[in-house]
Every structure is written in structure tokens, then in C-alpha cells.
Scaffold this motif. Sequence first.
Motif, PDB file in Angstrom:
ATOM      1  N   ARG A 148       0.884  -1.322  -0.095  1.00 23.10           N
ATOM      2  CA  ARG A 148      -0.211  -0.005  -0.036  1.00 23.10           C
ATOM      3  C   ARG A 148       0.821   1.221  -0.037  1.00 23.10           C
ATOM      4  O   ARG A 148       1.958   1.332   0.640  1.00 23.10           O
ATOM      5  N   PRO A 149       0.354   2.336  -0.560  1.00 22.44           N
ATOM      6  CA  PRO A 149      -0.804   2.274  -1.645  1.00 22.44           C
ATOM      7  C   PRO A 149      -0.906   1.522  -2.714  1.00 22.44           C
ATOM      8  O   PRO A 149       0.392   1.183  -3.201  1.00 22.44           O
ATOM      9  N   VAL A 150      -1.943   1.438  -3.248  1.00 23.23           N
ATOM     10  CA  VAL A 150      -1.987   0.492  -4.383  1.00 23.23           C
ATOM     11  C   VAL A 150      -1.324   0.980  -5.691  1.00 23.23           C
ATOM     12  O   VAL A 150      -0.779   0.355  -6.412  1.00 23.23           O
ATOM     13  N   VAL A 151      -1.519   2.287  -5.778  1.00 25.09           N
ATOM     14  CA  VAL A 151      -0.994   3.035  -6.975  1.00 25.09           C
ATOM     15  C   VAL A 151      -0.070   4.370  -6.375  1.00 25.09           C
ATOM     16  O   VAL A 151      -0.853   5.003  -5.652  1.00 25.09           O
ATOM     17  N   ARG A 152       1.046   4.401  -6.670  1.00 24.25           N
ATOM     18  CA  ARG A 152       1.852   5.484  -6.177  1.00 24.25           C
ATOM     19  C   ARG A 152       2.116   6.640  -7.241  1.00 24.25           C
ATOM     20  O   ARG A 152       2.228   7.927  -6.954  1.00 24.25           O
ATOM     21  N   SER A 153       2.119   6.395  -8.553  1.00 26.69           N
ATOM     22  CA  SER A 153       2.142   7.168  -9.509  1.00 26.69           C
ATOM     23  C   SER A 153       1.622   6.644 -10.889  1.00 26.69           C
ATOM     24  O   SER A 153       1.160   5.420 -10.859  1.00 26.69           O
ATOM     25  N   VAL A 154       1.548   7.376 -11.905  1.00 25.20           N
ATOM     26  CA  VAL A 154       1.170   6.974 -13.153  1.00 25.20           C
ATOM     27  C   VAL A 154       1.841   5.690 -13.479  1.00 25.20           C
ATOM     28  O   VAL A 154       1.191   4.682 -14.210  1.00 25.20           O
ATOM     29  N   ARG A 155       3.208   6.116 -13.638  1.00 29.43           N
ATOM     30  CA  ARG A 155       4.284   4.912 -13.939  1.00 29.43           C
ATOM     31  C   ARG A 155       3.959   3.714 -13.126  1.00 29.43           C
ATOM     32  O   ARG A 155       3.925   2.543 -13.722  1.00 29.43           O
ATOM     33  N   HIS A 156       3.758   3.540 -12.044  1.00 29.35           N
ATOM     34  CA  HIS A 156       3.351   2.625 -11.215  1.00 29.35           C
ATOM     35  C   HIS A 156       1.963   1.801 -11.609  1.00 29.35           C
ATOM     36  O   HIS A 156       1.869   0.601 -11.459  1.00 29.35           O
ATOM     37  N   ALA A 157       1.020   2.770 -11.964  1.00 30.04           N
ATOM     38  CA  ALA A 157      -0.041   2.031 -12.436  1.00 30.04           C
ATOM     39  C   ALA A 157      -0.127   1.280 -13.585  1.00 30.04           C
ATOM     40  O   ALA A 157      -0.649   0.368 -13.809  1.00 30.04           O
TER      41      ALA A 157
END
Length: 388
Positions: free
Chosen positions: A104-113
Motif C-alpha cells: 500500500r498504497p495500491v498506486v503510487r504514480s502513473v508509472r506505477h499504475a
Amino acid sequence: MTLRLPRRPFARRPPLPAFSGKLHDARTATVIGRLLGAAIAVCFVTGLVSHVLQQPPAWLMDGLPARPAWGYRVSQGLHVASGIASVPLLLAKLWAVYPRLFVRPVVRSVRHALERLSVAVLVSAAVFELFSGLLNIAQWYPWPFSFVPVHYAVAWLLAGALLLHLAVKAPEIAAHWRSRSPGTLALPEEDAPDRRSLLAAVGAAVGAVTVVTVGQSVTPLGRVDLLAPRHPGHAPQGLPVNRTAAAAGIRPRAEVRENWRLTVSGPLPYALTLGELRALEQTTVTLPLACVEGWSRSAEWTGVRVRDLLDRTGAPPTARIRVTSMERRGAYRVMEMGRTYARDPLTLLALRLGGEELSLDHGYPARIIAPNRPGVLQTKWVTRLEVL
């Protein structure tokens, strides 16, 4: 008087799992991942070879090689063996990385998403390819779609997702490629035996599932062919039958013998009875019958060379042919053969198998047998050759 209802206790979110295992790390994932990547690469390339041989584009049909005669047997055997070996590797890889699902968090940034999305596509495609391939080996199709085009399309999706994943993870993979890569922390000495044990167990699982299934195409291992769906030697006339005469809607043998004619359509068309075909020059060759499910076996075939039948009708050397079967239904009832196959001296309209007349299930009265060719294109119950 006021009636007060008891308050419900506040529902707390269950705590996330705590992972204390020391082998859910990047080094373990990298070691298993490079083995899995190699197996998937072999599976993808050999699968591409199989697809091109089964469904060649028009511009390539006359250029497909008929030699080596055992080529398809080896490539498809490798395809199925590498796919089966990938199953324990994939499970071990998922075990090594699954704690990251709970970060967590599930998504940290656009790149991570985007990275997580690519991993989801990669895992889904890999699971689908491997387990649908296993069901295809057993010839069980519990889905409404056609297996071949969907399996082929998802293979490209898997390849693209894998390349994207490697590009995104390249720095981390490079950092953990070797046990003591520069700039990384070495694993504590006390954990080294655990990793070696894990990798040994994964290696043993890969070896076990491969050895007990690959005997369906590797003859020396036939005695330990314990988990493969079929043993090539235990079948009528020494060869398994994927599609029986009954399934193809072929009439009883006596009726076929009485009414059958071979029609050859070309510049000088003609027709032959079975007796007339047997009276022509007979050639005996040893060729493997290799099927997409991964099994294969060499056998002795006797019949008339296809190129002799084409010469008799005046076909030009560059002509390809269309072969039509007596079967009433089926995706491979009609098959086209490029000139390299049609003119190869090993390509026969076979009448005998292992010195015996073909059984009805093996294509009586006549079938195609050609070198380096998928079993589904070795058309049975042939009734017509048409020069194109």
C-alpha cells in the motif's frame, strides 16, 4: 420512555498479511524469472513455427521447407515440453512475488499504475496460455471459442506484455541477476541454504513433469510416459488416432471399398480405382506422424508418390494442390499443399502402414503423408487431388 438500541461495534478493516519469509525477494524472483522467460521464449518461437506450418500465408505457402523430415516433430515436441515445464516455474514465480499484491498504497504514480496493469496482463495471459495448452493436449475444450486462433492471439499478447515487463524492470533485474551483483546487499549467509532448497525443489518439479510427459514425442523416454494423455506406441497399427472414422462420418469399410475413386483434376484429369492405384509404382518411406498435442511417432508408409500423380495429369512443377477428404465435416476436410511438399519424393498418397493395409481410422483407403508437416494436414480418406 426512550428505547435505545445497542450500538454495533465499529467494523475494523482486517489487517494486511504480514510476510516474514525471506525468499519473497527480488533475487529469488529474478532467478526463477529468467528460467521462466527462457521456457516461454522457446514455447513462443516453436508455437509460431507450428502456426505458420498449419496456416501459412499465401505468399509463403510455396516456400515452406519439407526438410528436415523430422522438423515439425522436434519443434512441436519442444513446444509442448517447454509449455509443461513452464507451469511449475510460473507457480514458483507467482509465489515469490505475490506479497507485492498487498503493498500500500495500491498506486503510487502513473508509472506505477501502468506497471501494475502490465503485470496483470502478463500474469493473466501466461495462466491462460499454459492451462489452455494443457487442456488442448488432453483434447478437452470446455469453452465456446475456437482454441487455435485464440491461443495464437493471446501468445502475442503474452509476448508483448513480457517485453514491456522486462523493459520496466530492467534496472532491478540487472541488479539482482547475479548472486553478488555490484551495488546490492548480499543475502545473509544463513538464508542461502533456503534459497538453494527452494530452487532445487522447483528444478525437481520441472524435471519431473517434463520427464513423465515428454515420452509421447521422445521415444527413449516412452517407458516413463506416465502423465501424458496418450502413449504413441499403444494404438491401432502402432499410431494413435485423434479423429476416428465414425467422428468424421466415414461410411463402413466395405461400402468405401466398393464406391471409392481417386479423382485427379489437372490439365489431363483422370480417375483411379483402388486396384488401379495399387498397380502403380509403390514407394516405401519412414516418416513421423506428429500432432499439435505433442505426440509423435515414426512409421513405415507405402504408397504412390504425389509428384508421380501430378506428372500423370500434366501439372507444372510450380503447381500446388488441393486435397479433399471423404469426411463430411471438419476444419481440415480440405487442405492445400505447396509445391515444396507436393514435389518432395517423400510425400506419398499412402495405402499401407507398417506393411499392412490402412485401417479405416487411419485413413483407408488412402491418406497423405509428407515430411515436416503437422498431423492435422496429413489428410485421411483422400478422394480428390486438384491441381491449382
